[in-house]
Scaffold this motif. Structure first.
Motif, mmCIF file in Angstrom:
data_model
loop_
_atom_site.group_PDB
_atom_site.id
_atom_site.type_symbol
_atom_site.label_atom_id
_atom_site.label_comp_id
_atom_site.label_asym_id
_atom_site.label_seq_id
_atom_site.Cartn_x
_atom_site.Cartn_y
_atom_site.Cartn_z
ATOM 1 N N PHE A 89 48.913 30.656 81.568
ATOM 2 C CA PHE A 89 48.855 32.077 81.250
ATOM 3 C C PHE A 89 48.729 32.219 79.747
ATOM 4 O O PHE A 89 49.477 31.591 79.007
ATOM 5 N N GLN A 90 47.770 33.047 79.311
ATOM 6 C CA GLN A 90 47.643 33.287 77.881
ATOM 7 C C GLN A 90 48.046 34.718 77.564
ATOM 8 O O GLN A 90 47.693 35.648 78.297
ATOM 9 N N HIS A 91 48.788 34.875 76.463
ATOM 10 C CA HIS A 91 49.183 36.212 76.034
ATOM 11 C C HIS A 91 48.826 36.425 74.562
ATOM 12 O O HIS A 91 49.510 37.156 73.840
ATOM 13 N N ASN A 92 47.737 35.789 74.153
ATOM 14 C CA ASN A 92 47.233 36.031 72.798
ATOM 15 C C ASN A 92 46.564 37.403 72.730
ATOM 16 O O ASN A 92 46.650 38.095 71.710
ATOM 17 N N SER A 93 45.907 37.768 73.827
ATOM 18 C CA SER A 93 45.328 39.105 73.935
ATOM 19 C C SER A 93 45.632 39.596 75.346
ATOM 20 O O SER A 93 46.567 39.094 75.972
ATOM 21 N N TRP A 94 44.857 40.546 75.855
ATOM 22 C CA TRP A 94 45.175 41.037 77.200
ATOM 23 C C TRP A 94 45.379 39.849 78.132
ATOM 24 O O TRP A 94 44.554 38.963 78.202
ATOM 25 N N PRO A 95 46.515 39.866 78.856
ATOM 26 C CA PRO A 95 46.948 38.663 79.574
ATOM 27 C C PRO A 95 45.973 38.211 80.654
ATOM 28 O O PRO A 95 45.465 39.040 81.417
#
Lengths: 106, 117
Positions: A89-95
């Motif tokens: 899961f990435q949360h650098n931008s919209w997940p």
């Protein structure tokens, strides 16, 4: 949106094996990458946050690494309770999420 | 201990609407952003909506694919967050999860929503 490509989708392994799961982002996510374990009917459990930080209570056989667009979850010695599905899961931008890796007993 | 429990799922006819609830305990709810995420059968996870806390004026954000059909809200006095989904379609059939914080550190077990005639 940032696309997360997770591999492999299916992994067969034995107790005691060292396994790795990979996630590749479509652009730099600045290490804002989490790993989760999910078992059938249960809530996803956070294992690793921000690439390489072990969540409280998670065994040290779990570790994470990576930077830029490429990230890896490693389980150093598989235990019976580790079988299940893992996702990044990435949360650098919209997940956004990886599609998941099902880890099964060989 | 952090606890998150979603309720309100079920079988809904196409075109109908549904309100999901997420009750929490074990942490100071007022301080946290909250999210909804869903997973359709056989598909990957999809972020649906986020609501921020009072310090951020309860700002709300939605996935483009759902914008206009979903509304996220919260009641800090009840440590709860809600998701209203309208004009439901078959493709909205999914398990809906409630998660905590911008980095989704805790999740509920999810609630099933089935859209079918």
């Amino acid at each position: 949106d940032i696309q997360m490509t997770q591999s492999p989708s299916l992994l067969s392994a034995s107790v005691g094996d060292r396994v790795t799961i990979n996630c590749k982002a479509s652009q730099n996510i600045n290490k804002y990458l989490n790993w989760y374990q999910q078992k059938l009917g249960e809530a996803p459990k956070l294992l690793i946050y921000n690439t390489n930080n072990l969540q409280t209570g998670i065994p040290s056989r779990f570790s994470g690494s990576g930077s830029g667009t490429d990230y890896t979850l490693t389980i150093s010695s598989l235990q019976p309770e580790d079988f299940g599905t893992y996702f990044c899961f990435q949360h650098n931008s919209w997940p956004t999420f990886g599609a998941g890796t099902k880890l099964e007993l060989k | 201990e952090v606890q998150i429990l979603e309720t309100g799922g079920g079988l809904v006819k196409p075109g109908g609407s549904l309100r999901l609830s997420c009750a929490t305990s074990g942490f100071n709810f007022n301080d946290y952003f909250m999210n909804w995420v869903r997973q359709a059968p056989g598909k990957g996870l999809e972020w649906v909506a986020q609501i921020r806390n009072k310090n951020y004026n309860y700002a709300t954000y939605y996935a483009e694919s759902l914008e206009g059909r979903v509304t996220i809200s919260r009641d800090d006095s009840k440590s709860s967050v809600y998701l209203q989904v309208s004009s439901l379609r078959a493709e909205d059939t999914a398990i809906y999860y409630c998660t905590r914080k911008g980095d989704f550190d805790y999740w509920g077990q999810g609630v099933m929503v089935t859209v079918s005639s």
